[in-house]
Enzyme design. Structure first.
Site, PDB file in Angstrom:
ATOM      1  CD1 TRP A 374       0.814  -0.321   3.058  1.00  0.00           C
ATOM      2  CD2 TRP A 374      -0.745   1.192   3.559  1.00  0.00           C
ATOM      3  NE1 TRP A 374       1.088   0.156   4.318  1.00  0.00           N
ATOM      4  CE2 TRP A 374       0.158   1.090   4.652  1.00  0.00           C
ATOM      5  CE3 TRP A 374      -1.792   2.075   3.656  1.00  0.00           C
ATOM      6  CZ2 TRP A 374       0.026   1.844   5.824  1.00  0.00           C
ATOM      7  CZ3 TRP A 374      -1.924   2.831   4.826  1.00  0.00           C
ATOM      8  CH2 TRP A 374      -1.021   2.713   5.890  1.00  0.00           C
ATOM      9  CG  ASP A 375       4.857   0.718   1.448  1.00  0.00           C
ATOM     10  OD1 ASP A 375       3.940   0.001   1.884  1.00  0.00           O
ATOM     11  OD2 ASP A 375       6.011   0.675   1.905  1.00  0.00           O
ATOM     12  CD  GLU A 513       2.136  -4.573   8.776  1.00  0.00           C
ATOM     13  OE1 GLU A 513       3.312  -4.754   9.099  1.00  0.00           O
ATOM     14  OE2 GLU A 513       1.743  -4.480   7.592  1.00  0.00           O
ATOM     15  CE  LYS A 625       5.628  -2.457  11.665  1.00  0.00           C
ATOM     16  NZ  LYS A 625       5.471  -3.495  10.649  1.00  0.00           N
ATOM     17  CD  GLN A 626       2.591   0.960   9.753  1.00  0.00           C
ATOM     18  OE1 GLN A 626       3.095  -0.130  10.007  1.00  0.00           O
ATOM     19  NE2 GLN A 626       2.521   1.464   8.536  1.00  0.00           N
TER      20      GLN A 626
END
Ligand code: BGC
Length: 797
Positions: A374-375, A513, A625-626
């Site tokens: 998806w980056d 994640e 995580k992000q």
């Protein structure tokens, strides 16, 4: 006979001073000129010497690419051989790699997954002095500099080496992959030896040619190979020449793709070597047409000559910088980081090939095996859509071509529509490894390929954004609408009505994640709802403007009115986890009940938090995580009215451990929008540090999504450019220490120059018909040739 000529300067004092300074201080030649870096400050990144600890990351950061070919910045000279071997406790001193986008095969790994195949390192040069190879590890490196000339899109190196026999040799090199003709690479080398009478041998070859591929053809100047299980062809061809002083020397060609020259040195005399190469790839087993394509490309460029090849490449880069450069006055660090991001983003894309996309490390390293995540759609596409829509279109067409794989994946899991591969290579089949063996021997299941479903909405988001910003109707009709409809169909089947009267999306992984197999991840569900809404809107639009096309597409996909009614129901009833009383989204069901961990207690850590406290403890905690809910604020700010964006940012920022390079830049973008320039700048610096500094994780390639997020932090964050509205709009909140911020943007067949300085926005329509533009709260007409000036505080002047 000894070659003599203009460049022969027997005055050995001059020769020695040239050697000391590391520059070949002889008379001007076109090649000498070509080897000079851009003089204007701010364009050249420089690295001195050689250090095993930083070499691999340097090779990634200084990599160069044109979206079709990519090459790491490994030294081409005085390097020993690199074979593929198990090294135990040793490590390769360097990781020379050349990549061809889209060349995937399934190697003998466990688990077996599709991976980008490295091709021959066409730039290897061996120098032998009196029969002894010049090797980095033998003798003494007196000076070694590598410069990434971002303006010209090429790598420059200079090495001065003293051999164990006391001979000093200096070599300067230029290497590029042409942006004007993507099949082509160019290498220029100038060499000087400090004394007379040394037997010099220069050997130019294609190192590691065909490793792991089946040879199909191997002739003097050309090789063609086929991948074993995917049956793709790659052909590589080259031509090289060498002059010593004024005299061209004829090469020996003892083996295919190898040239050698021998001469006797004269102190200070310069030998100039040039090599042109051409590469072609085909996704068919038939290698002859591929070889012919490579040969044609080489002929065309040989006819031009290296000077014209270099000039065309520089011109192509110039054009891209005019479109994509960001100028920040008052913050050199931010300026350099922004340029570095634009350099790699520009290098990574290829508008001419819509069968490939950009892997998580682009074409700069082996990490993630060239897989596309998806980056690309969420972190990279905004850049391409805003400054290089042709590249954006090719990347989205790649997803369109992988729709069959996405449909098969959805079907496999019992859903309808299109579920894109979480990790994708050439066909769109899921390529996420299902499990990996951890260092302690335990087998770790990787659930992302099965559960990280937001990818389908991410692709839809990028499609809509591109279409909104370009109004490329041809794309919309050919591909965009179909992607929107088929992804919406997936979500409607994925969001299941339950006894509580709501529709739930269970068993997913959101961007965070650290928490797998969760229910109703807010990011996933809100994006899914948005995806379905846009698909319904697309259908209405098709019916209104292209009724025949609407009917054909509806027929092709077998979409019924009942199905559309079900989509509307899903939009109305999908669970999004929003608490109306607090304005807070719950990241997923049960998240608020997990243990809170104060991350302030872990600021000294040098490894990710899940390594410090363990995977299971992380899973049981609120550590994220992000950017997850925070990424949602960036993508769909309308879902966070009033104080909600601030509330959610504060809540989730405190819980984020930034375990991914995708995280900090997204935080910077959101903090900038919320008017927190200091927080935003600090996240911007963090993002830049992961790529520009010596972060060992860059060894596997640059984190291109992090660089995309850096661009977003500046342009979508600080400048507040909005590509999702009906008019192009900008709402700047730039840090007080920035004197100005300038860039260009493409919008619906126009090009607009924007400069923000001293509380004022200047917008100039450079190309295209007059248009409306919203600057802060005011909507004004932009007319060709006239600069619209709007004071951000006081309204339009
Ligand atoms: C991140 C993903 C990302 C992938 C590739 C992972 O560590 O969590 O969001 O897509 O890396 O960059």
């Amino acid at each position: 006979m000894l070659p003599t000529g203009r460049e022969h300067f027997p005055n050995s004092a001059l020769a020695k001073s040239a050697l000391r300074s590391g520059s070949l201080g002889d008379a001007d030649t076109p090649m000498r000129e070509a080897l000079k870096p851009t003089a204007e400050p701010g364009w050249v990144l420089s690295h001195e010497g050689y250090n095993i600890l930083s070499e691999s990351t340097l090779e990634s950061r200084f990599a160069f690419s044109n979206g079709f070919l990519g090459m790491r910045a490994a030294r081409s000279l005085s390097r020993g051989p690199t074979w593929v071997a198990w090294l135990g406790y040793s490590r390769w001193a360097s990781w020379p790699r050349c990549y061809v986008a889209g060349l995937f095969d399934v190697p003998n790994t466990e688990p077996p997954v599709s991976a980008l195949v490295p091709v021959a390192d066409w730039s290897r040069v061996r120098i032998l002095l009196d029969g002894q190879p010049v090797l980095g590890w033998k003798g003494e490196l007196l000076r070694g500099t590598r410069k990434l000339d971002m303006h010209r899109g090429l790598l420059l190196s200079t090495w001065t080496h003293r051999t164990p026999a006391g001979i000093t040799v200096t070599a300067s090199e230029l290497r590029l992959l042409s942006l004007a003709d993507r099949s082509t690479g160019l290498q220029l080398v100038r060499i000087l030896v400090d004394r007379d009478g040394v037997d010099v041998k220069l050997e130019a070859s294609f190192a590691m040619a065909g490793l792991g591929m089946e040879p199909m053809r191997l002739e003097r100047d050309i090789g063609a190979w086929r991948t074993e299980s995917t049956a793709k062809c790659v052909a590589m061809t080259g031509a090289a020449s060498l002059r010593v002083g004024d005299n061209p020397l004829a090469p020996n060609q003892p083996f295919p793709l190898q040239w050698t020259w021998c001469w006797q040195s004269v102190a200070g005399q310069v030998a100039e070597f040039d090599r042109l190469v051409a590469v072609a790839r085909a996704d068919t087993p038939e290698c002859d047409p591929t070889s012919r394509a490579a040969a044609r490309a080489l002929d065309r460029n040989r006819a031009l000559g290296w000077r014209a090849v270099l000039a065309a490449h520089e011109e192509a880069w110039n054009k891209r910088w005019l479109a994509g450069d960001i100028i920040i006055e008052g913050d050199d660090d931010a300026q350099q980081a922004a340029r570095f991001a634009v350099y790699h983003l520009t290098s990574a894309a290829n508008p001419e090939d819509d069968r490939v996309s950009i892997g998580a490390r682009a074409l700069t390293g082996d990490a993630y095996l060239g897989h596309v995540f998806w980056d690309t759609e969420i972190y990279l596409l905004p850049f391409y859509t805003a400054v290089w829509p042709e590249a954006a279109r090719a990347l989205l067409m790649y997803r369109f071509h992988t729709l069959p794989g996405a449909r098969a994946k959805a079907k496999h899991f019992g859903f309808k529509g299109a579920l894109f591969a979480w990790e994708s290579t050439d066909t769109g089949t899921e390529t996420t490894p299902e499990r990996v063996v951890a260092q302690d021997g335990s087998v770790v299941d990787i659930l992302t390929g099965r559960m990280e479903h937001h990818i389908s909405a991410d692709v839809a988001y990028a499609v809509w954004q591109y279409w909104n910003a370009t109004r490329d109707d041809d794309f919309f009709l050919r591909a965009g609408a179909e992607i929107l409809l088929d992804t919406a169909r997936f979500w409607a089947s994925r969001a299941v009505a339950e006894a509580d009267g709501r529709r739930h999306i269970r068993h997913v992984i959101g961007p965070d994640e650290y928490h797998d197999d969760v229910d109703d991840n807010a990011f996933t569900n809100v994006m899914a709802r948005w995806n379905i809404r846009r698909a319904l809107e697309a259908m209405d639009l098709l019916r209104a403007r292209w009724p025949e096309h609407a009917a054909t597409l509806q027929d092709k996909l077998g979409l019924t009115e009942d199905e559309f009614a079900d989509w509307r129901d899903a939009v109305a009833r999908i669970v999004v986890g929003l608490d109306p009383a607090t304005g807070l989204y719950e990241q997923f069901t049960g998240f608020h009940a997990l243990e809170f961990i104060d991350l302030a207690g872990y600021t000294d850590r040098t490894v990710p938090i899940d390594v410090v406290i363990g995977r299971q403890a992380t899973r049981r905690s609120q550590v994220v995580k992000q950017a997850d809910v925070i990424a949602l604020i960036a993508l769909l700010p309308e879902e966070f009215p009033g104080a909600m964006a601030e509330t959610n940012f504060r809540h989730y920022e405190a819980r984020c451990a930034h375990g991914s390079s995708l995280s900090a830049g997204m935080h910077a973008r959101v903090a900038a929008r919320l008017g927190h320039p200091e927080i935003a700048l600090s996240y911007r610096r963090e993002t830049a540090a992961t790529n520009l500094d010596r972060d060992p994780n860059s060894a596997g390639g640059v984190r291109i999504a992090g660089l995309g997020s850096l661009w977003q932090a500046v342009v979508l964050g600080f400048a507040g450019l909005d590509l999702m509205g009906d008019t192009l709009s900008i709402d700047p909140k730039i840090p007080p220490q920035w004197k100005s911020l300038s860039f260009h943007v493409r919008w619906r067949c126009r090009s607009v120059a924007i400069r923000i300085a001293d509380g004022t926005v200047d917008a100039t329509l450079l190309e295209g018909d007059e248009m409306d533009m919203r600057i802060a709260a005011a909507t004004r007409k932009l007319i060709a040739g006239a600069t619209l000036q709007v004071s951000i505080e006081a309204g339009p002047r």
